[in-house]
Design a protein around this motif. Structure first.
Motif, PDB file in Angstrom:
ATOM      1  N   TRP A  56     -89.865  18.687  81.752  1.00 44.65           N
ATOM      2  CA  TRP A  56     -88.712  19.072  80.338  1.00 44.65           C
ATOM      3  C   TRP A  56     -87.606  20.066  80.997  1.00 44.65           C
ATOM      4  O   TRP A  56     -87.451  20.028  81.510  1.00 44.65           O
ATOM      5  CB  TRP A  56     -89.904  20.333  79.118  1.00 44.65           C
ATOM      6  N   ILE A  57     -85.940  19.667  79.818  1.00 39.45           N
ATOM      7  CA  ILE A  57     -85.109  19.582  80.151  1.00 39.45           C
ATOM      8  C   ILE A  57     -84.066  20.851  79.458  1.00 39.45           C
ATOM      9  O   ILE A  57     -84.550  20.185  78.039  1.00 39.45           O
ATOM     10  CB  ILE A  57     -84.424  19.198  81.325  1.00 39.45           C
ATOM     11  N   PRO A  58     -83.821  21.631  79.838  1.00 37.96           N
ATOM     12  CA  PRO A  58     -83.202  21.539  78.203  1.00 37.96           C
ATOM     13  C   PRO A  58     -81.075  21.133  78.948  1.00 37.96           C
ATOM     14  O   PRO A  58     -80.792  20.461  79.621  1.00 37.96           O
ATOM     15  CB  PRO A  58     -82.066  23.342  79.352  1.00 37.96           C
ATOM     16  N   GLU A  59     -80.995  21.223  77.551  1.00 41.69           N
ATOM     17  CA  GLU A  59     -80.303  20.297  77.030  1.00 41.69           C
ATOM     18  C   GLU A  59     -78.753  21.017  75.953  1.00 41.69           C
ATOM     19  O   GLU A  59     -79.351  21.929  75.190  1.00 41.69           O
ATOM     20  CB  GLU A  59     -80.351  18.738  76.592  1.00 41.69           C
ATOM     21  N   VAL A  60     -77.386  21.145  76.331  1.00 45.94           N
ATOM     22  CA  VAL A  60     -76.224  22.152  75.125  1.00 45.94           C
ATOM     23  C   VAL A  60     -75.793  20.242  74.627  1.00 45.94           C
ATOM     24  O   VAL A  60     -75.251  19.180  75.799  1.00 45.94           O
ATOM     25  CB  VAL A  60     -75.485  22.637  76.112  1.00 45.94           C
ATOM     26  N   ASP A  61     -75.510  20.039  73.741  1.00 38.86           N
ATOM     27  CA  ASP A  61     -74.651  19.415  73.217  1.00 38.86           C
ATOM     28  C   ASP A  61     -73.290  19.367  72.685  1.00 38.86           C
ATOM     29  O   ASP A  61     -73.455  20.869  71.388  1.00 38.86           O
ATOM     30  CB  ASP A  61     -74.584  17.976  72.852  1.00 38.86           C
ATOM     31  N   ILE A  62     -72.462  19.304  72.264  1.00 44.10           N
ATOM     32  CA  ILE A  62     -70.724  19.284  71.586  1.00 44.10           C
ATOM     33  C   ILE A  62     -70.188  18.452  70.925  1.00 44.10           C
ATOM     34  O   ILE A  62     -70.511  17.128  71.034  1.00 44.10           O
ATOM     35  CB  ILE A  62     -69.718  19.803  72.476  1.00 44.10           C
ATOM     36  N   SER A  63     -70.414  18.270  69.072  1.00 42.12           N
ATOM     37  CA  SER A  63     -69.688  17.388  68.542  1.00 42.12           C
ATOM     38  C   SER A  63     -68.587  17.070  68.570  1.00 42.12           C
ATOM     39  O   SER A  63     -68.335  18.417  67.789  1.00 42.12           O
ATOM     40  CB  SER A  63     -70.533  16.376  67.905  1.00 42.12           C
ATOM     41  N   TYR A  64     -67.868  16.114  67.461  1.00 40.24           N
ATOM     42  CA  TYR A  64     -67.198  16.563  66.854  1.00 40.24           C
ATOM     43  C   TYR A  64     -66.682  15.530  65.492  1.00 40.24           C
ATOM     44  O   TYR A  64     -67.076  14.129  66.417  1.00 40.24           O
ATOM     45  CB  TYR A  64     -64.983  16.787  68.026  1.00 40.24           C
ATOM     46  N   PHE A  65     -66.534  15.706  64.548  1.00 36.80           N
ATOM     47  CA  PHE A  65     -66.722  14.904  62.998  1.00 36.80           C
ATOM     48  C   PHE A  65     -65.353  14.505  63.176  1.00 36.80           C
ATOM     49  O   PHE A  65     -64.512  14.943  62.403  1.00 36.80           O
ATOM     50  CB  PHE A  65     -67.347  15.267  62.127  1.00 36.80           C
ATOM     51  N   PHE A  66     -64.762  13.511  62.714  1.00 38.15           N
ATOM     52  CA  PHE A  66     -63.519  12.695  62.816  1.00 38.15           C
ATOM     53  C   PHE A  66     -63.085  12.890  61.070  1.00 38.15           C
ATOM     54  O   PHE A  66     -62.569  12.605  60.547  1.00 38.15           O
ATOM     55  CB  PHE A  66     -62.891  11.581  63.903  1.00 38.15           C
ATOM     56  N   THR A  67     -64.802  12.622  60.933  1.00 38.33           N
ATOM     57  CA  THR A  67     -64.985  11.778  59.652  1.00 38.33           C
ATOM     58  C   THR A  67     -66.335  12.574  59.216  1.00 38.33           C
ATOM     59  O   THR A  67     -66.969  13.095  59.929  1.00 38.33           O
ATOM     60  CB  THR A  67     -64.874  10.377  58.794  1.00 38.33           C
ATOM     61  N   PRO A  68     -66.151  12.249  57.604  1.00 41.98           N
ATOM     62  CA  PRO A  68     -67.472  12.821  57.341  1.00 41.98           C
ATOM     63  C   PRO A  68     -68.753  12.109  58.501  1.00 41.98           C
ATOM     64  O   PRO A  68     -70.385  13.199  58.086  1.00 41.98           O
ATOM     65  CB  PRO A  68     -68.318  12.192  55.579  1.00 41.98           C
ATOM     66  N   ASN A  69     -68.611  10.916  57.951  1.00 44.69           N
ATOM     67  CA  ASN A  69     -69.222  10.019  58.629  1.00 44.69           C
ATOM     68  C   ASN A  69     -69.306   9.807  60.260  1.00 44.69           C
ATOM     69  O   ASN A  69     -70.338   9.360  60.916  1.00 44.69           O
ATOM     70  CB  ASN A  69     -69.648   8.763  58.065  1.00 44.69           C
ATOM     71  N   ILE A  70     -68.514   9.558  60.748  1.00 49.96           N
ATOM     72  CA  ILE A  70     -68.171   9.185  62.265  1.00 49.96           C
ATOM     73  C   ILE A  70     -67.747  10.741  63.686  1.00 49.96           C
ATOM     74  O   ILE A  70     -66.935  11.337  63.187  1.00 49.96           O
ATOM     75  CB  ILE A  70     -67.303   8.324  62.873  1.00 49.96           C
ATOM     76  N   ALA A  71     -68.423  10.816  64.288  1.00 48.41           N
ATOM     77  CA  ALA A  71     -68.496  11.675  65.738  1.00 48.41           C
ATOM     78  C   ALA A  71     -68.770  11.413  66.515  1.00 48.41           C
ATOM     79  O   ALA A  71     -69.204  10.477  66.932  1.00 48.41           O
ATOM     80  CB  ALA A  71     -69.593  13.049  65.396  1.00 48.41           C
ATOM     81  N   ALA A  72     -68.057  12.883  67.858  1.00 47.09           N
ATOM     82  CA  ALA A  72     -67.930  11.965  69.179  1.00 47.09           C
ATOM     83  C   ALA A  72     -69.181  13.273  69.791  1.00 47.09           C
ATOM     84  O   ALA A  72     -68.972  13.997  68.741  1.00 47.09           O
ATOM     85  CB  ALA A  72     -67.025  11.877  69.771  1.00 47.09           C
ATOM     86  N   GLU A  73     -70.392  12.656  70.279  1.00 50.79           N
ATOM     87  CA  GLU A  73     -71.033  13.743  71.271  1.00 50.79           C
ATOM     88  C   GLU A  73     -70.855  13.935  73.049  1.00 50.79           C
ATOM     89  O   GLU A  73     -71.231  12.500  73.435  1.00 50.79           O
ATOM     90  CB  GLU A  73     -72.581  13.337  70.430  1.00 50.79           C
ATOM     91  N   LEU A  74     -70.855  15.032  72.883  1.00 46.33           N
ATOM     92  CA  LEU A  74     -70.537  15.445  75.254  1.00 46.33           C
ATOM     93  C   LEU A  74     -71.976  15.875  75.235  1.00 46.33           C
ATOM     94  O   LEU A  74     -72.741  16.639  74.086  1.00 46.33           O
ATOM     95  CB  LEU A  74     -69.604  15.701  75.276  1.00 46.33           C
ATOM     96  N   ILE A  75     -72.825  15.078  75.232  1.00 50.18           N
ATOM     97  CA  ILE A  75     -74.380  15.576  75.545  1.00 50.18           C
ATOM     98  C   ILE A  75     -74.464  15.870  77.387  1.00 50.18           C
ATOM     99  O   ILE A  75     -73.534  15.996  78.375  1.00 50.18           O
ATOM    100  CB  ILE A  75     -75.409  14.986  75.975  1.00 50.18           C
ATOM    101  N   LEU A  76     -75.157  17.306  77.556  1.00 52.38           N
ATOM    102  CA  LEU A  76     -75.100  18.147  79.297  1.00 52.38           C
ATOM    103  C   LEU A  76     -76.000  19.067  79.023  1.00 52.38           C
ATOM    104  O   LEU A  76     -76.743  19.176  78.486  1.00 52.38           O
ATOM    105  CB  LEU A  76     -73.534  19.064  79.402  1.00 52.38           C
ATOM    106  N   THR A  77     -76.280  19.059  80.513  1.00 53.74           N
ATOM    107  CA  THR A  77     -77.503  20.353  81.055  1.00 53.74           C
ATOM    108  C   THR A  77     -76.750  20.668  83.059  1.00 53.74           C
ATOM    109  O   THR A  77     -75.505  20.045  82.768  1.00 53.74           O
ATOM    110  CB  THR A  77     -78.038  19.138  81.041  1.00 53.74           C
TER     111      THR A  77
END
Length: 199
Positions: A56-77
């Motif tokens: 088991w590991i901890p994970e944090v992510d940051i997402s930005y929504f360009f539109t209501p449907n489309i987003a980019a997500e950066l996943i980090l640990t």
């Protein structure tokens, strides 16, 4: 009849505007914290029966929504420590840092259940590698990543329950006395659950 058509059109525009306003009110940013179980595929072509431990590991992510449907997500640990085994016996340890960037499509961005799919790229850096004398691995790995998940809004503004599953391709060449003897692919499935906050 004409007045009814105009009224229906106005109501439609107002409803659409309300939906857009609701989405906009959420804000374009989302952060999540997850507990993730890393289940390694452990594909080994060296003949040594190499594997790393699941954990088991901890994970944090940051997402930005360009539109209501489309987003980019950066996943980090942070760098995760693993035992490296050969035939079930521990022969060394290593750490890996696997940031992953995905592009996502969210199917129902204003609903009570908000599923999404994603695809992207993973970069993994192996560090603190302690192996038997003469044995080494490549320190860098690039591979694809696939993702499916769902956000379920909670009765607190901006807060949601998140369930997420990823398949990530992580591999490295294994060398003995400087000569490649095969490859070792961790290729984990990551199953996570956590909380998200949209702002």
């Amino acid at each position: 009849m004409k007045k009814q058509v105009i009224a229906a059109a106005v109501l439609g525009m107002l409803a659409a505007g309300a939906a857009v306003a609701q989405t906009a009110a959420q804000g374009p940013w989302q952060v999540r914290a997850r507990a993730v179980h890393l289940d390694s595929a452990n594909h080994d072509s060296t003949g040594l029966g190499l594997s790393v431990n699941d954990k088991w590991i901890p994970e944090v992510d940051i997402s930005y929504f360009f539109t209501p449907n489309i987003a980019a997500e950066l996943i980090l640990t942070y760098p995760q420590k693993h035992d490296l085994r050969a035939g079930g016996a521990t022969i060394g340890t290593l750490r890996h840092l696997p940031p992953t960037l995905t592009a996502q499509y969210h199917f129902n961005p204003t609903g009570q259940i908000r599923p999404y799919v994603g695809a992207g790229i993973n970069y993994t850096r192996f560090s603190s590698v302690h192996l038997p004398a003469g044995v080494s691995i490549d320190k860098n790995s690039f591979g694809g990543a696939l993702q499916v998940g769902v956000d379920i809004p909670l009765p607190y503004k901006g807060l949601s329950l998140n369930i997420d599953v990823k398949k990530v391709w992580i591999g490295t060449d294994v060398k003995a006395a400087g000569q490649k003897i095969g490859s070792f692919d961790v290729d984990p499935v990551l199953i996570g659950v956590g909380l998200g906050y949209r702002f």
